[in-house]
Design a protein around this motif. Sequence first.
Motif, PDB file in Angstrom:
ATOM      1  N   LEU A   1       0.823  -1.208   0.000  1.00  0.00           N
ATOM      2  CA  LEU A   1       0.000   0.000   0.000  1.00  0.00           C
ATOM      3  C   LEU A   1       0.861   1.263   0.000  1.00  0.00           C
ATOM      4  O   LEU A   1       0.475   2.271  -0.598  1.00  0.00           O
ATOM      5  N   ALA A   2       2.010   1.210   0.670  1.00  0.00           N
ATOM      6  CA  ALA A   2       2.896   2.376   0.708  1.00  0.00           C
ATOM      7  C   ALA A   2       3.508   2.670  -0.650  1.00  0.00           C
ATOM      8  O   ALA A   2       3.906   3.804  -0.914  1.00  0.00           O
ATOM      9  N   THR A   3       3.594   1.664  -1.508  1.00  0.00           N
ATOM     10  CA  THR A   3       4.201   1.854  -2.824  1.00  0.00           C
ATOM     11  C   THR A   3       3.188   1.743  -3.963  1.00  0.00           C
ATOM     12  O   THR A   3       3.573   1.653  -5.122  1.00  0.00           O
ATOM     13  N   ALA A   4       1.914   1.733  -3.629  1.00  0.00           N
ATOM     14  CA  ALA A   4       0.852   1.662  -4.642  1.00  0.00           C
ATOM     15  C   ALA A   4       0.853   2.954  -5.454  1.00  0.00           C
ATOM     16  O   ALA A   4       1.279   3.987  -4.954  1.00  0.00           O
ATOM     17  N   PRO A   5       0.409   2.966  -6.648  1.00  0.00           N
ATOM     18  CA  PRO A   5      -0.268   1.952  -7.428  1.00  0.00           C
ATOM     19  C   PRO A   5       0.673   1.047  -8.212  1.00  0.00           C
ATOM     20  O   PRO A   5       0.286  -0.021  -8.643  1.00  0.00           O
ATOM     21  N   ALA A   6       1.944   1.463  -8.390  1.00  0.00           N
ATOM     22  CA  ALA A   6       2.836   0.678  -9.241  1.00  0.00           C
ATOM     23  C   ALA A   6       3.121  -0.717  -8.677  1.00  0.00           C
ATOM     24  O   ALA A   6       3.288  -1.666  -9.426  1.00  0.00           O
ATOM     25  N   SER A   7       3.157  -0.839  -7.355  1.00  0.00           N
ATOM     26  CA  SER A   7       3.466  -2.142  -6.763  1.00  0.00           C
ATOM     27  C   SER A   7       2.313  -3.126  -6.881  1.00  0.00           C
ATOM     28  O   SER A   7       2.487  -4.319  -6.645  1.00  0.00           O
ATOM     29  N   LEU A   8       1.165  -2.656  -7.262  1.00  0.00           N
ATOM     30  CA  LEU A   8       0.010  -3.553  -7.388  1.00  0.00           C
ATOM     31  C   LEU A   8       0.167  -4.512  -8.565  1.00  0.00           C
ATOM     32  O   LEU A   8      -0.657  -5.403  -8.742  1.00  0.00           O
ATOM     33  N   VAL A   9       1.244  -4.343  -9.333  1.00  0.00           N
ATOM     34  CA  VAL A   9       1.573  -5.317 -10.369  1.00  0.00           C
ATOM     35  C   VAL A   9       1.803  -6.680  -9.719  1.00  0.00           C
ATOM     36  O   VAL A   9       1.680  -7.719 -10.360  1.00  0.00           O
ATOM     37  N   TYR A  10       2.095  -6.691  -8.430  1.00  0.00           N
ATOM     38  CA  TYR A  10       2.304  -7.931  -7.679  1.00  0.00           C
ATOM     39  C   TYR A  10       1.078  -8.834  -7.742  1.00  0.00           C
ATOM     40  O   TYR A  10       1.193 -10.055  -7.679  1.00  0.00           O
ATOM     41  N   LEU A  11      -0.086  -8.240  -7.899  1.00  0.00           N
ATOM     42  CA  LEU A  11      -1.308  -9.037  -7.932  1.00  0.00           C
ATOM     43  C   LEU A  11      -1.360  -9.980  -9.127  1.00  0.00           C
ATOM     44  O   LEU A  11      -2.056 -10.991  -9.085  1.00  0.00           O
ATOM     45  N   VAL A  12      -0.629  -9.663 -10.189  1.00  0.00           N
ATOM     46  CA  VAL A  12      -0.629 -10.533 -11.369  1.00  0.00           C
ATOM     47  C   VAL A  12       0.630 -11.382 -11.489  1.00  0.00           C
ATOM     48  O   VAL A  12       0.728 -12.219 -12.381  1.00  0.00           O
ATOM     49  N   LEU A  13       1.599 -11.168 -10.592  1.00  0.00           N
ATOM     50  CA  LEU A  13       2.836 -11.952 -10.617  1.00  0.00           C
ATOM     51  C   LEU A  13       2.644 -13.244  -9.829  1.00  0.00           C
ATOM     52  O   LEU A  13       1.777 -13.331  -8.963  1.00  0.00           O
ATOM     53  N   PRO A  14       3.469 -14.238 -10.093  1.00  0.00           N
ATOM     54  CA  PRO A  14       3.400 -15.465  -9.298  1.00  0.00           C
ATOM     55  C   PRO A  14       3.725 -15.162  -7.829  1.00  0.00           C
ATOM     56  O   PRO A  14       4.540 -14.287  -7.540  1.00  0.00           O
ATOM     57  N   GLU A  15       3.088 -15.874  -6.921  1.00  0.00           N
ATOM     58  CA  GLU A  15       3.289 -15.632  -5.493  1.00  0.00           C
ATOM     59  C   GLU A  15       4.660 -16.168  -5.084  1.00  0.00           C
ATOM     60  O   GLU A  15       4.900 -17.371  -5.071  1.00  0.00           O
ATOM     61  N   ASN A  16       5.554 -15.237  -4.779  1.00  0.00           N
ATOM     62  CA  ASN A  16       6.930 -15.586  -4.459  1.00  0.00           C
ATOM     63  C   ASN A  16       7.539 -14.408  -3.717  1.00  0.00           C
ATOM     64  O   ASN A  16       7.204 -13.260  -3.999  1.00  0.00           O
ATOM     65  N   THR A  17       8.452 -14.677  -2.805  1.00  0.00           N
ATOM     66  CA  THR A  17       9.077 -13.599  -2.042  1.00  0.00           C
ATOM     67  C   THR A  17       9.875 -12.675  -2.942  1.00  0.00           C
ATOM     68  O   THR A  17       9.849 -11.456  -2.767  1.00  0.00           O
ATOM     69  N   VAL A  18      10.569 -13.228  -3.920  1.00  0.00           N
ATOM     70  CA  VAL A  18      11.356 -12.403  -4.833  1.00  0.00           C
ATOM     71  C   VAL A  18      10.445 -11.481  -5.641  1.00  0.00           C
ATOM     72  O   VAL A  18      10.760 -10.310  -5.859  1.00  0.00           O
ATOM     73  N   MET A  19       9.318 -11.976  -6.084  1.00  0.00           N
ATOM     74  CA  MET A  19       8.369 -11.150  -6.839  1.00  0.00           C
ATOM     75  C   MET A  19       7.788 -10.050  -5.950  1.00  0.00           C
ATOM     76  O   MET A  19       7.575  -8.922  -6.401  1.00  0.00           O
ATOM     77  N   PHE A  20       7.535 -10.386  -4.687  1.00  0.00           N
ATOM     78  CA  PHE A  20       7.022  -9.393  -3.738  1.00  0.00           C
ATOM     79  C   PHE A  20       8.038  -8.264  -3.556  1.00  0.00           C
ATOM     80  O   PHE A  20       7.693  -7.081  -3.637  1.00  0.00           O
ATOM     81  N   ILE A  21       9.299  -8.620  -3.332  1.00  0.00           N
ATOM     82  CA  ILE A  21      10.353  -7.616  -3.152  1.00  0.00           C
ATOM     83  C   ILE A  21      10.509  -6.794  -4.431  1.00  0.00           C
ATOM     84  O   ILE A  21      10.651  -5.570  -4.371  1.00  0.00           O
ATOM     85  N   SER A  22      10.448  -7.444  -5.576  1.00  0.00           N
ATOM     86  CA  SER A  22      10.564  -6.727  -6.856  1.00  0.00           C
ATOM     87  C   SER A  22       9.425  -5.740  -7.049  1.00  0.00           C
ATOM     88  O   SER A  22       9.645  -4.613  -7.506  1.00  0.00           O
ATOM     89  N   ALA A  23       8.221  -6.157  -6.712  1.00  0.00           N
ATOM     90  CA  ALA A  23       7.058  -5.279  -6.879  1.00  0.00           C
ATOM     91  C   ALA A  23       7.154  -4.062  -5.961  1.00  0.00           C
ATOM     92  O   ALA A  23       6.876  -2.933  -6.383  1.00  0.00           O
ATOM     93  N   VAL A  24       7.563  -4.280  -4.714  1.00  0.00           N
ATOM     94  CA  VAL A  24       7.692  -3.157  -3.778  1.00  0.00           C
ATOM     95  C   VAL A  24       8.821  -2.231  -4.224  1.00  0.00           C
ATOM     96  O   VAL A  24       8.673  -1.000  -4.190  1.00  0.00           O
ATOM     97  N   ALA A  25       9.946  -2.794  -4.663  1.00  0.00           N
ATOM     98  CA  ALA A  25      11.059  -1.972  -5.139  1.00  0.00           C
ATOM     99  C   ALA A  25      10.658  -1.165  -6.376  1.00  0.00           C
ATOM    100  O   ALA A  25      10.978   0.023  -6.480  1.00  0.00           O
ATOM    101  N   PHE A  26       9.939  -1.809  -7.299  1.00  0.00           N
ATOM    102  CA  PHE A  26       9.472  -1.118  -8.501  1.00  0.00           C
ATOM    103  C   PHE A  26       8.517   0.020  -8.126  1.00  0.00           C
ATOM    104  O   PHE A  26       8.652   1.144  -8.615  1.00  0.00           O
ATOM    105  N   GLY A  27       7.568  -0.263  -7.253  1.00  0.00           N
ATOM    106  CA  GLY A  27       6.609   0.761  -6.833  1.00  0.00           C
ATOM    107  C   GLY A  27       7.277   1.905  -6.101  1.00  0.00           C
ATOM    108  O   GLY A  27       6.943   3.079  -6.319  1.00  0.00           O
ATOM    109  N   ALA A  28       8.241   1.591  -5.240  1.00  0.00           N
ATOM    110  CA  ALA A  28       8.947   2.643  -4.511  1.00  0.00           C
ATOM    111  C   ALA A  28       9.748   3.521  -5.458  1.00  0.00           C
ATOM    112  O   ALA A  28       9.765   4.749  -5.308  1.00  0.00           O
ATOM    113  N   GLU A  29      10.402   2.913  -6.429  1.00  0.00           N
ATOM    114  CA  GLU A  29      11.194   3.690  -7.381  1.00  0.00           C
ATOM    115  C   GLU A  29      10.308   4.600  -8.236  1.00  0.00           C
ATOM    116  O   GLU A  29      10.621   5.773  -8.434  1.00  0.00           O
ATOM    117  N   VAL A  30       9.211   4.073  -8.728  1.00  0.00           N
ATOM    118  CA  VAL A  30       8.289   4.887  -9.537  1.00  0.00           C
ATOM    119  C   VAL A  30       7.753   6.054  -8.712  1.00  0.00           C
ATOM    120  O   VAL A  30       7.754   7.201  -9.162  1.00  0.00           O
TER     121      VAL A  30
END
Length: 109
Positions: free
Chosen positions: A58-87
Amino acid sequence: MTSADHDSVKSDFRRVRDHLGVVGLVYLAVCLVLLVWALMTTAGDSSGESMAGVIPLLATAPASLVYLVLPENTVMFISAVAFGAEVNAEIIGWCTRALRRGRRPDPAS
């Protein structure tokens, strides 16, 4: 580390600070703290029902919400949060620069 390496690192940090602004860097630091907290809380929860991962998403939304379509995995979660934070940090930096460039009052008036 040589003097030239130190100057290069200092120059890189200054370039990032100028691009994102201080507020953007603080936002990135807060997102990193939230991500580490969520990972530690989830790792310590033996039931597997921790909802701590929602906070960094939620802190990195809306870009991190791409996680909802990625496979459930810790690496994907970290990637989504990092992507959202950077954007979001880029947007915060852009807004900060735009506000700084705004119309300044004429001191002679």
